[in-house]
Design a protein around this motif. Sequence first.
Motif, PDB file in Angstrom:
ATOM      1  N   GLN A  25      31.958  25.655  42.474  1.00 52.43           N
ATOM      2  CA  GLN A  25      31.905  26.480  40.411  1.00 52.43           C
ATOM      3  C   GLN A  25      31.946  27.716  41.207  1.00 52.43           C
ATOM      4  OE1 GLN A  25      32.885  24.290  38.091  1.00 52.43           O
ATOM      5  NE2 GLN A  25      33.552  22.903  39.581  1.00 52.43           N
ATOM      6  N   PRO A  26      32.833  27.913  40.713  1.00 54.47           N
ATOM      7  CA  PRO A  26      32.790  30.057  40.831  1.00 54.47           C
ATOM      8  C   PRO A  26      31.016  30.522  40.170  1.00 54.47           C
ATOM      9  CG  PRO A  26      34.652  29.665  38.895  1.00 54.47           C
ATOM     10  CD  PRO A  26      34.070  28.364  40.296  1.00 54.47           C
ATOM     11  N   VAL A  27      30.887  31.410  41.125  1.00 54.35           N
ATOM     12  CA  VAL A  27      29.407  31.742  39.783  1.00 54.35           C
ATOM     13  C   VAL A  27      30.023  33.619  40.405  1.00 54.35           C
ATOM     14  CG1 VAL A  27      28.197  29.965  40.236  1.00 54.35           C
ATOM     15  CG2 VAL A  27      27.719  31.899  42.117  1.00 54.35           C
ATOM     16  N   GLU A  28      30.180  34.535  40.742  1.00 52.74           N
ATOM     17  CA  GLU A  28      30.611  35.737  40.592  1.00 52.74           C
ATOM     18  C   GLU A  28      31.567  35.822  41.349  1.00 52.74           C
ATOM     19  OE1 GLU A  28      27.830  39.719  42.083  1.00 52.74           O
ATOM     20  OE2 GLU A  28      27.897  37.836  43.522  1.00 52.74           O
ATOM     21  N   ILE A  29      32.547  37.083  40.758  1.00 55.41           N
ATOM     22  CA  ILE A  29      34.052  37.456  41.419  1.00 55.41           C
ATOM     23  C   ILE A  29      34.021  38.830  41.108  1.00 55.41           C
ATOM     24  CG2 ILE A  29      35.187  36.824  39.257  1.00 55.41           C
ATOM     25  CD1 ILE A  29      37.863  36.467  40.375  1.00 55.41           C
ATOM     26  N   ALA A  30      34.599  39.418  42.816  1.00 55.62           N
ATOM     27  CA  ALA A  30      34.903  40.527  42.340  1.00 55.62           C
ATOM     28  C   ALA A  30      35.992  40.856  43.188  1.00 55.62           C
ATOM     29  CB  ALA A  30      33.935  41.768  43.468  1.00 55.62           C
ATOM     30  N   ALA A  67      56.356  48.047  47.554  1.00 53.53           N
ATOM     31  CA  ALA A  67      55.705  47.705  45.794  1.00 53.53           C
ATOM     32  C   ALA A  67      55.008  46.980  45.792  1.00 53.53           C
ATOM     33  CB  ALA A  67      57.375  46.697  45.699  1.00 53.53           C
ATOM     34  N   THR A  68      54.137  46.826  46.387  1.00 53.19           N
ATOM     35  CA  THR A  68      53.146  45.270  46.387  1.00 53.19           C
ATOM     36  C   THR A  68      51.870  45.632  46.098  1.00 53.19           C
ATOM     37  OG1 THR A  68      55.112  44.093  47.908  1.00 53.19           O
ATOM     38  CG2 THR A  68      52.235  43.091  47.568  1.00 53.19           C
ATOM     39  N   THR A  69      51.386  45.392  45.100  1.00 50.87           N
ATOM     40  CA  THR A  69      49.487  45.607  44.929  1.00 50.87           C
ATOM     41  C   THR A  69      49.069  44.476  45.195  1.00 50.87           C
ATOM     42  OG1 THR A  69      49.961  46.722  42.980  1.00 50.87           O
ATOM     43  CG2 THR A  69      47.863  45.954  43.395  1.00 50.87           C
ATOM     44  N   PHE A  70      48.160  44.762  46.581  1.00 52.55           N
ATOM     45  CA  PHE A  70      47.086  43.745  47.272  1.00 52.55           C
ATOM     46  C   PHE A  70      46.108  44.085  46.473  1.00 52.55           C
ATOM     47  CE2 PHE A  70      50.601  45.930  50.195  1.00 52.55           C
ATOM     48  CZ  PHE A  70      50.656  44.851  50.812  1.00 52.55           C
ATOM     49  N   VAL A  71      45.306  43.032  46.163  1.00 52.46           N
ATOM     50  CA  VAL A  71      44.466  42.412  44.955  1.00 52.46           C
ATOM     51  C   VAL A  71      43.384  41.456  46.047  1.00 52.46           C
ATOM     52  CG1 VAL A  71      43.049  41.605  43.059  1.00 52.46           C
ATOM     53  CG2 VAL A  71      45.796  42.419  43.162  1.00 52.46           C
ATOM     54  N   VAL A  72      42.232  42.168  46.588  1.00 51.10           N
ATOM     55  CA  VAL A  72      41.226  42.059  47.664  1.00 51.10           C
ATOM     56  C   VAL A  72      40.249  40.989  46.512  1.00 51.10           C
ATOM     57  CG1 VAL A  72      39.941  42.448  49.522  1.00 51.10           C
ATOM     58  CG2 VAL A  72      41.523  43.727  49.759  1.00 51.10           C
ATOM     59  N   ILE A  73      40.094  39.523  47.156  1.00 56.68           N
ATOM     60  CA  ILE A  73      39.904  38.670  46.306  1.00 56.68           C
ATOM     61  C   ILE A  73      38.355  37.890  46.737  1.00 56.68           C
ATOM     62  CG2 ILE A  73      41.192  36.845  46.384  1.00 56.68           C
ATOM     63  CD1 ILE A  73      40.083  37.095  43.449  1.00 56.68           C
ATOM     64  N   ASP A  74      37.200  38.101  46.219  1.00 60.19           N
ATOM     65  CA  ASP A  74      36.198  37.217  46.959  1.00 60.19           C
ATOM     66  C   ASP A  74      35.601  36.295  45.911  1.00 60.19           C
ATOM     67  OD1 ASP A  74      34.472  36.984  49.275  1.00 60.19           O
ATOM     68  OD2 ASP A  74      33.017  37.258  47.606  1.00 60.19           O
ATOM     69  N   PHE A  75      35.150  35.234  45.959  1.00 66.60           N
ATOM     70  CA  PHE A  75      34.646  34.570  44.820  1.00 66.60           C
ATOM     71  C   PHE A  75      32.605  34.119  45.218  1.00 66.60           C
ATOM     72  CE2 PHE A  75      38.513  33.183  43.395  1.00 66.60           C
ATOM     73  CZ  PHE A  75      38.005  33.168  41.764  1.00 66.60           C
ATOM     74  N   GLU A  76      31.485  34.167  45.111  1.00 66.26           N
ATOM     75  CA  GLU A  76      30.607  33.603  45.340  1.00 66.26           C
ATOM     76  C   GLU A  76      30.677  32.193  44.450  1.00 66.26           C
ATOM     77  OE1 GLU A  76      28.364  34.240  48.255  1.00 66.26           O
ATOM     78  OE2 GLU A  76      30.215  36.030  48.414  1.00 66.26           O
TER      79      GLU A  76
END
Length: 227
Positions: free
Chosen positions: A38-43, A19-28
């Motif tokens: 301070q974030p300058v890019e997110i995916a 039932a879980t949605t896994f959201v892989v996340i990465d910042f530069e």
Amino acid sequence: MTKAVNPVSGLTGDPAFLATTFVVIDFEATTPSGYPAQPVEIAVLAARYHEGAFRTVGRGASLIRPPAFAPVTPMFTAQTGLTAHDLADAPTPAQALGALDSRFTPDRRYLLVAQHAATEAGLIHHQREHCPALARIDLLDTIPLAKHLIPGLPNYRLDTLLAHLSIRHPPDRHRAAADVEVTAQVFFHLIAAADRDAQLCDLAALIKLAGRTAKCNQPAQDGLFDL
């Protein structure tokens, strides 16, 4: 569709896991002296497990214009290829993170997945006014999960895991979209291994091993001398 993992009873048969949605996340991010990163890019890449495979259900990426006190440095440009010119007309943190935040719905269960999740947790917490829903989602860290499932590696950096798992090293490594794709592949491989591990029989066990509570969900500590 992503590569299938072996469907066996256990972790991937757990109703809470399914039932879980896994959201892989990465910042530069830039790291200005005297300020938080301070974030300058997110995916992000969102995936759910269904019928023996992880299936991608959403993805997105955005540049983010940094504030004046967090300029792009030559070292940052050398690592990522991003320049101040690239970010000059990018969305503000409020715009980029607000757009992502609107994609989370209150009737679904989410977990964020990140390599060294403390970094992402800190960035999100400092930007929580722009992404209140995102800031309340707990995290899974691929590093403690990999340490448990693949003991004995010299280190557990992303590049080391990519090499060990025979995942192709992306040419644009250290860009958020590329890093989130390979982090997702690492996570899917780890879940395949976890499915064969008796200690990781359900989502609760996975969270106990590799979970990280979002800072917004941690109880506030009362002052020591409050009366």
